[in-house]
Design a protein around this motif. Structure first.
Motif, PDB file in Angstrom:
ATOM      1  N   GLY A  52      -4.802 -65.206 -41.786  1.00 45.86           N
ATOM      2  CA  GLY A  52      -4.740 -65.243 -40.337  1.00 45.86           C
ATOM      3  C   GLY A  52      -4.108 -66.520 -39.851  1.00 45.86           C
ATOM      4  O   GLY A  52      -4.664 -67.594 -40.043  1.00 45.86           O
ATOM      5  N   PHE A  53      -2.948 -66.414 -39.265  1.00 44.43           N
ATOM      6  CA  PHE A  53      -2.255 -67.565 -38.715  1.00 44.43           C
ATOM      7  C   PHE A  53      -1.901 -67.293 -37.276  1.00 44.43           C
ATOM      8  O   PHE A  53      -1.568 -66.176 -36.907  1.00 44.43           O
ATOM      9  N   GLU A  54      -1.969 -68.325 -36.457  1.00 50.14           N
ATOM     10  CA  GLU A  54      -1.581 -68.233 -35.067  1.00 50.14           C
ATOM     11  C   GLU A  54      -0.486 -69.253 -34.810  1.00 50.14           C
ATOM     12  O   GLU A  54      -0.633 -70.422 -35.149  1.00 50.14           O
ATOM     13  N   ILE A  55       0.602 -68.778 -34.237  1.00 44.39           N
ATOM     14  CA  ILE A  55       1.743 -69.621 -33.912  1.00 44.39           C
ATOM     15  C   ILE A  55       1.757 -69.786 -32.400  1.00 44.39           C
ATOM     16  O   ILE A  55       1.733 -68.798 -31.674  1.00 44.39           O
ATOM     17  N   VAL A  85       1.266 -66.890 -29.771  1.00 41.80           N
ATOM     18  CA  VAL A  85       0.685 -67.174 -28.454  1.00 41.80           C
ATOM     19  C   VAL A  85       1.690 -67.946 -27.609  1.00 41.80           C
ATOM     20  O   VAL A  85       2.284 -68.915 -28.073  1.00 41.80           O
ATOM     21  N   ASP A  86       1.856 -67.519 -26.365  1.00 41.94           N
ATOM     22  CA  ASP A  86       2.751 -68.171 -25.394  1.00 41.94           C
ATOM     23  C   ASP A  86       4.196 -68.228 -25.885  1.00 41.94           C
ATOM     24  O   ASP A  86       4.864 -69.257 -25.800  1.00 41.94           O
ATOM     25  N   ALA A  87       4.686 -67.094 -26.370  1.00 43.00           N
ATOM     26  CA  ALA A  87       6.071 -67.010 -26.843  1.00 43.00           C
ATOM     27  C   ALA A  87       7.040 -67.007 -25.667  1.00 43.00           C
ATOM     28  O   ALA A  87       6.726 -66.532 -24.575  1.00 43.00           O
ATOM     29  N   ASP A  88       8.235 -67.522 -25.907  1.00 42.00           N
ATOM     30  CA  ASP A  88       9.346 -67.440 -24.964  1.00 42.00           C
ATOM     31  C   ASP A  88      10.551 -66.991 -25.781  1.00 42.00           C
ATOM     32  O   ASP A  88      11.224 -67.802 -26.419  1.00 42.00           O
ATOM     33  N   ILE A  89      10.791 -65.672 -25.801  1.00 39.48           N
ATOM     34  CA  ILE A  89      11.813 -65.081 -26.657  1.00 39.48           C
ATOM     35  C   ILE A  89      12.955 -64.572 -25.792  1.00 39.48           C
ATOM     36  O   ILE A  89      12.732 -63.817 -24.838  1.00 39.48           O
ATOM     37  N   LYS A  90      14.201 -64.965 -26.124  1.00 43.68           N
ATOM     38  CA  LYS A  90      15.376 -64.502 -25.397  1.00 43.68           C
ATOM     39  C   LYS A  90      16.401 -63.987 -26.395  1.00 43.68           C
ATOM     40  O   LYS A  90      16.752 -64.675 -27.346  1.00 43.68           O
ATOM     41  N   GLY A  91      16.854 -62.772 -26.160  1.00 40.46           N
ATOM     42  CA  GLY A  91      17.914 -62.184 -26.982  1.00 40.46           C
ATOM     43  C   GLY A  91      19.043 -61.742 -26.083  1.00 40.46           C
ATOM     44  O   GLY A  91      18.843 -61.419 -24.915  1.00 40.46           O
ATOM     45  N   PHE A  92      20.238 -61.727 -26.638  1.00 43.27           N
ATOM     46  CA  PHE A  92      21.404 -61.328 -25.862  1.00 43.27           C
ATOM     47  C   PHE A  92      22.445 -60.734 -26.800  1.00 43.27           C
ATOM     48  O   PHE A  92      22.193 -60.586 -27.998  1.00 43.27           O
ATOM     49  N   ARG A  93      23.597 -60.376 -26.260  1.00 42.80           N
ATOM     50  CA  ARG A  93      24.702 -59.785 -27.025  1.00 42.80           C
ATOM     51  C   ARG A  93      24.257 -58.584 -27.857  1.00 42.80           C
ATOM     52  O   ARG A  93      24.463 -58.545 -29.064  1.00 42.80           O
TER      53      ARG A  93
END
Length: 192
Positions: A52-55, A85-93
């Motif tokens: 169990g890991f939390e990132i 936790v509290d991810a900020d993910i951005k994908g494009f193209r």
């Protein structure tokens, strides 16, 4: 928690005890690229199973074919007990975007993601996984937060393409221009 950050492929994670891997599973079965946008390659293993890991504060801003902590989980790959936790993910193209994995052919269980996932020009966007592929299994997992994309946008999975989603949920604000769902954006002959 370590206060040093690991940086690779425009990915920042604030917890040093979780190895950052590009792809897991049998890459021969998936025929997907493992080279990162900066020319580096991800660690390939058959399993990523942990106690169990939390990132926390995972930030990704990338336009590769798969965007997430893992580019993809390959056939035979396993991700268990991983929290973001509290991810900020951005994908494009025309990326396939999810917090935990861009695409999944393996098994993801007892895992979760919270935060924001954006992919306005992405192919498909999910809070946990962008696309769950044939033989892909997501079970006992969840996503919360906000998910924004063009088409194929889901709170947990953007596109469930012949995969299986069981005993999982999403509690997310989901925005998109077409094929939008609270749990799965587009269920393409998959099982939910």
């Amino acid at each position: 928690m370590l206060d040093k950050f690991m940086k690779r492929r425009n990915v920042l994670i604030g917890l040093g005890c979780v190895p950052l891997a590009g792809c897991i599973g049998n890459e021969k079965e998936t025929a997907e690229p493992t080279e990162g946008s900066d020319g580096s390659t991800g660690k390939t293993t058959e399993e990523s199973e942990s106690a169990g890991f939390e990132i926390t504060d995972l930030t990704i801003d990338d336009g590769g074919p798969g965007v997430g902590l893992f580019l993809f989980v390959g056939k035979g790959g396993t991700v268990t007990n991983v929290g973001i936790v509290d991810a900020d993910i951005k994908g494009f193209r025309e990326s396939i975007v999810g917090s935990l994995a861009g695409q999944n052919w393996g098994t993801i269980s007892n895992s979760y993601a919270t935060g924001t996932v954006n992919g306005s020009s992405a192919i498909t966007v999910g809070g946990l996984v962008g696309r769950n592929r044939k033989e892909g299994m997501i079970k006992k997992s969840y996503a919360t937060g906000s998910v924004n994309g063009g088409g194929g946008v889901g709170g947990l999975v953007g596109n469930n393409q012949l995969g299986t989603v069981s005993k999982s949920y999403a509690s997310a604000s989901v925005y998109g221009s077409s094929t939008i769902g609270g749990l799965v954006g587009y269920n393409n002959r998959g099982t939910v």
